[in-house]
Write a protein that holds these residues in place. Structure first.
Motif, PDB file in Angstrom:
ATOM      1  N   ARG A  72       0.835  -1.191   0.000  1.00  0.00           N
ATOM      2  CA  ARG A  72       0.000   0.000   0.000  1.00  0.00           C
ATOM      3  C   ARG A  72       0.875   1.248   0.000  1.00  0.00           C
ATOM      4  N   ASP A 129      -6.753  -1.344  -2.489  1.00  0.00           N
ATOM      5  CA  ASP A 129      -5.694  -1.137  -1.499  1.00  0.00           C
ATOM      6  C   ASP A 129      -4.327  -0.899  -2.140  1.00  0.00           C
ATOM      7  N   THR A 181      -4.549   3.213  -2.375  1.00  0.00           N
ATOM      8  CA  THR A 181      -4.908   3.991  -1.186  1.00  0.00           C
ATOM      9  C   THR A 181      -3.980   3.613  -0.045  1.00  0.00           C
ATOM     10  N   CYS A 182      -3.874   4.471   0.923  1.00  0.00           N
ATOM     11  CA  CYS A 182      -3.052   4.158   2.089  1.00  0.00           C
ATOM     12  C   CYS A 182      -3.946   3.690   3.232  1.00  0.00           C
ATOM     13  N   SER A 183      -3.344   3.042   4.201  1.00  0.00           N
ATOM     14  CA  SER A 183      -4.084   2.612   5.379  1.00  0.00           C
ATOM     15  C   SER A 183      -4.187   3.770   6.360  1.00  0.00           C
ATOM     16  N   ILE A 225      -1.350  -6.497   2.306  1.00  0.00           N
ATOM     17  CA  ILE A 225      -2.346  -6.153   1.301  1.00  0.00           C
ATOM     18  C   ILE A 225      -3.350  -7.298   1.216  1.00  0.00           C
TER      19      ILE A 225
END
Length: 212
Positions: A73, A140, A143-145, A153
């Protein structure tokens, strides 16, 4: 008043000393000892170590962006993936005021800026994985967490990259799928959470450092 201080101050000081030793020393040593005995890897930071060499923490992401490795990610510390029109690095996953509802003076709305960043990332993912032409890029991967340092992931995101890895590493898709399966964490009790693939461990296995 003098008698109260004289009678109780030594006792209070003694109680403070006793509990400081019990809670600050004995308790700490006991908990540390139990952790080292029962969970040594986790107690020492969940470090991936092979033959005395440390390769990183399995709980923290590392940046991989070459075609011979699996990509994770977007990271909070990523300053190279994107640049603005002036060539300055954009810390895409860092905390910012970019929100769909916001707007900056004389500039594009935050919503447009975020869409541009995601579109750029999607284009980059598709370019690196031509074998998956026509297929949607797993969310994912673009996008970032919440922390920006998520080490894993989804299984879908890992499988999306298998054809590219087979092309660039010389391994078969079956071999790479075996590695992905080995380093996939499954749902707790088969119910709770989501399946998660550890990117660092997969890449170390692709390099032959970890067992595949």
């Amino acid at each position: 008043m003098k008698n109260i201080v004289k009678d109780y101050l030594p006792k209070a000081a003694l109680i403070l000393l006793i509990f400081s030793i019990i809670c600050g020393l004995f308790y700490t040593l006991a908990i540390t000892g139990i952790a080292q005995l029962l969970f040594p890897d986790k107690a020492n930071g969940s470090i991936v170590e092979v033959n005395g060499k440390k390769y990183g923490c399995e709980l923290l992401a590392q940046q991989f962006n070459d075609e011979k490795h699996m990509w994770g990610r977007i990271m909070n510390v990523d300053t190279e993936t994107f640049t603005d029109k002036d060539g300055r690095p954009v810390m895409y996953a860092s905390p910012s005021n970019l929100t769909p509802a916001g707007e900056t003076k004389g500039k594009k709305t935050d919503e447009k800026r975020m869409k541009e960043l995601v579109a750029d990332r999607v284009a980059m993912i598709k370019k690196a994985n031509p074998e998956q032409a026509g297929k949607k890029v797993p969310v994912d991967l673009v996008t970032c967490s919440g922390s920006g340092l998520d080490p894993g992931i989804s299984v879908a995101a890992a499988k999306y990259q298998i054809p590219r890895l087979a092309r660039t590493t010389g391994k078969s898709e079956k071999e790479i799928q075996k590695i992905v399966d080995k380093y996939t964490t499954h749902k707790f009790l088969g119910i709770f959470g989501e399946e998660n693939v550890n990117v660092l461990k997969v890449n170390l296995a692709l390099e032959g450092i970890l067992k595949s």
